[in-house]
Design an enzyme around this catalytic site. Structure first.
Site, PDB file in Angstrom:
ATOM      1  CE  LYS A  23      13.202  -4.865   1.740  1.00  8.41           C
ATOM      2  NZ  LYS A  23      12.315  -5.517   0.777  1.00  8.41           N
ATOM      3  CE1 TYR A  36      12.311  -2.466   4.310  1.00  9.72           C
ATOM      4  CE2 TYR A  36      13.973  -0.749   4.354  1.00  9.72           C
ATOM      5  CZ  TYR A  36      13.052  -1.505   3.658  1.00  9.72           C
ATOM      6  OH  TYR A  36      12.862  -1.296   2.313  1.00  9.72           O
ATOM      7  CG  ASN A  96       7.640  -4.870  -4.987  1.00 10.97           C
ATOM      8  OD1 ASN A  96       8.646  -4.166  -4.922  1.00 10.97           O
ATOM      9  ND2 ASN A  96       6.426  -4.384  -4.763  1.00 10.97           N
TER      10      ASN A  96
HETATM   11  P1  NAD Z   1       4.415   0.658  -0.732  1.00  8.74           P
HETATM   12  O1  NAD Z   1       4.070   0.753   0.721  1.00  8.74           O
HETATM   13  O2  NAD Z   1       4.014   1.740  -1.655  1.00  8.74           O
HETATM   14  O3  NAD Z   1       3.912  -0.743  -1.307  1.00  8.74           O
HETATM   15  C1  NAD Z   1       4.032  -1.910  -0.565  1.00  8.74           C
HETATM   16  C2  NAD Z   1       3.285  -3.024  -1.242  1.00  8.74           C
HETATM   17  O4  NAD Z   1       3.362  -4.166  -0.391  1.00  8.74           O
HETATM   18  C3  NAD Z   1       1.811  -2.698  -1.443  1.00  8.74           C
HETATM   19  O5  NAD Z   1       1.404  -3.179  -2.706  1.00  8.74           O
HETATM   20  C4  NAD Z   1       1.128  -3.494  -0.348  1.00  8.74           C
HETATM   21  O6  NAD Z   1      -0.156  -3.986  -0.725  1.00  8.74           O
HETATM   22  C5  NAD Z   1       2.063  -4.667  -0.154  1.00  8.74           C
HETATM   23  N1  NAD Z   1       1.921  -5.181   1.194  1.00  8.74           N
HETATM   24  C6  NAD Z   1       2.092  -4.509   2.361  1.00  8.74           C
HETATM   25  N2  NAD Z   1       1.796  -5.328   3.389  1.00  8.74           N
HETATM   26  C7  NAD Z   1       1.422  -6.518   2.849  1.00  8.74           C
HETATM   27  C8  NAD Z   1       1.015  -7.759   3.399  1.00  8.74           C
HETATM   28  N3  NAD Z   1       0.921  -7.973   4.705  1.00  8.74           N
HETATM   29  N4  NAD Z   1       0.719  -8.769   2.552  1.00  8.74           N
HETATM   30  C9  NAD Z   1       0.832  -8.608   1.224  1.00  8.74           C
HETATM   31  N5  NAD Z   1       1.214  -7.463   0.640  1.00  8.74           N
HETATM   32  C10 NAD Z   1       1.515  -6.439   1.459  1.00  8.74           C
HETATM   33  O7  NAD Z   1       5.987   0.466  -0.728  1.00  8.74           O
HETATM   34  P2  NAD Z   1       7.100   0.571  -1.871  1.00  8.74           P
HETATM   35  O8  NAD Z   1       7.960   1.695  -1.511  1.00  8.74           O
HETATM   36  O9  NAD Z   1       6.536   0.452  -3.224  1.00  8.74           O
HETATM   37  O10 NAD Z   1       7.908  -0.764  -1.496  1.00  8.74           O
HETATM   38  C11 NAD Z   1       7.941  -1.920  -2.310  1.00  8.74           C
HETATM   39  C12 NAD Z   1       9.214  -2.678  -1.982  1.00  8.74           C
HETATM   40  O11 NAD Z   1      10.333  -1.830  -2.232  1.00  8.74           O
HETATM   41  C13 NAD Z   1       9.327  -3.122  -0.524  1.00  8.74           C
HETATM   42  O12 NAD Z   1       9.878  -4.417  -0.487  1.00  8.74           O
HETATM   43  C14 NAD Z   1      10.284  -2.095   0.065  1.00  8.74           C
HETATM   44  O13 NAD Z   1      10.977  -2.624   1.169  1.00  8.74           O
HETATM   45  C15 NAD Z   1      11.199  -1.850  -1.114  1.00  8.74           C
HETATM   46  N6  NAD Z   1      11.965  -0.607  -1.086  1.00  8.74           N
HETATM   47  C16 NAD Z   1      11.345   0.618  -1.182  1.00  8.74           C
HETATM   48  C17 NAD Z   1      12.115   1.779  -1.188  1.00  8.74           C
HETATM   49  C18 NAD Z   1      11.506   3.152  -1.304  1.00  8.74           C
HETATM   50  O14 NAD Z   1      12.229   4.160  -1.194  1.00  8.74           O
HETATM   51  N7  NAD Z   1      10.212   3.286  -1.534  1.00  8.74           N
HETATM   52  C19 NAD Z   1      13.511   1.693  -1.101  1.00  8.74           C
HETATM   53  C20 NAD Z   1      14.092   0.442  -1.026  1.00  8.74           C
HETATM   54  C21 NAD Z   1      13.321  -0.706  -1.019  1.00  8.74           C
END
Ligand code: NAD
Length: 250
Positions: free
Chosen positions: A162, A158, A93
């Site tokens: 994906k 990005y 994730n």
């Molecule tokens: P967030 O920024 O709240 O969390 C990101 C997580 O990734 C955190 O736990 C962080 O510690 C970890 N992370 C970041 N850089 C890191 C690194 N270098 N090494 C290890 N861990 C690392 O983001 P989120 O919105 O919860 O996103 C989680 C996933 O969901 C991602 O893959 C993101 O692309 C995907 N996503 C999010 C959304 C959205 O609207 N929030 C939409 C589609 C996809």
């Protein structure tokens, strides 16, 4: 629901906040033992502490290997198997996003996003699959995105990352089926994580107006999909990219 993952050991990368933290809680509620992965010791430990205060008695632990380092990940995952007896579920994730216009993009910037969003998914999947194969099976679920279907108008790295996650999901599903390892992905739409929650109402409302179901997604909406795909309810599902996006077309 409470016992869907009873006896299973799960690892969730990016489990310290946002969607990952919701997945961690959902897996715990379903009876799994969960190891959350953070990028640093301090944030991983803080998330574990928060979790234990919110869910007293939770069977949870935290690790913080560099996800782009094969050796560090292999050692961390082997440690989980040795300590907890197995590694049954991997939620890939962790991810970062960018919206830099092409003309301003640097090679370093795109490398950074591909390193975490693609290379780390490969490294973690490989390390977990080696253990899962040996123990007779397992489940991998990747976090993709709605941008993996439509691209986005700025920050091409990005969506490219994906699209790659979807490609890896479908390919590994075919390659690992013989080892009884299922591989699927969840493609979230616009989810209310910290970053979005802090936006002013004037910015949020136009976003919501474009979502057919009329609201932003919550972390729990995504976690529910992870739970389904990680459980035996999805025992005949592999190679799927499940959209959880309220019907949005971005
Ligand atoms: P967030 O920024 O709240 O969390 C990101 C997580 O990734 C955190 O736990 C962080 O510690 C970890 N992370 C970041 N850089 C890191 C690194 N270098 N090494 C290890 N861990 C690392 O983001 P989120 O919105 O919860 O996103 C989680 C996933 O969901 C991602 O893959 C993101 O692309 C995907 N996503 C999010 C959304 C959205 O609207 N929030 C939409 C589609 C996809």
């Amino acid at each position: 629901m409470k016992s869907l993952l009873k006896g299973k050991v799960a690892v969730v990368t990016g489990g310290t906040r946002g969607i990952g933290y919701a997945i961690v809680k959902k897996y715990l509620e379903a009876g799994a033992t969960v190891v959350l992965c953070g990028s640093k010791e301090s944030t991983a430990k803080a998330a574990l502490e928060k979790l234990k205060s919110e869910m007293p008695g939770a069977e949870a632990d935290a690790i913080w290997p560099d996800l782009t380092d094969s050796k560090a990940v292999a050692e961390a995952f082997a440690g989980i198997r040795d300590r907890l007896g197995s590694l049954d579920i991997l939620a890939n994730n962790a991810g970062i996003s960018q919206s830099t216009p092409l003309y301003d993009y640097t090679a370093e910037e795109i490398e950074k996003i591909l390193d975490l969003n693609v290379k780390a998914v490969f490294i973690c999947s490989q390390a977990a699959a080696r253990i899962m194969k040996e123990q007779g099976g397992g489940v991998i679920v990747n976090t993709s995105s709605v941008v993996s279907l439509y691209g986005q108008a700025s920050g091409c790295g990005y969506p490219a990352s994906k699209f790659a996650v979807n490609g890896m999901t479908k390919s590994l599903a075919r390659e690992l089926a013989k080892d009884r390892i299922r591989v699927n992905a969840v493609a979230p739409g616009i989810i209310r994580t910290d970053m979005v929650a802090n936006l002013p109402e004037t910015m949020i409302q136009p976003i919501i107006n474009r979502i057919p179901l009329g609201r932003m997604g919550e972390g729990e909406d995504i976690a529910n999909a992870f739970l389904y795909l990680s459980s035996d309810l999805a025992s005949y599902v592999t190679g799927a990219v499940l959209s959880v996006d309220g019907g949005v077309i971005i």
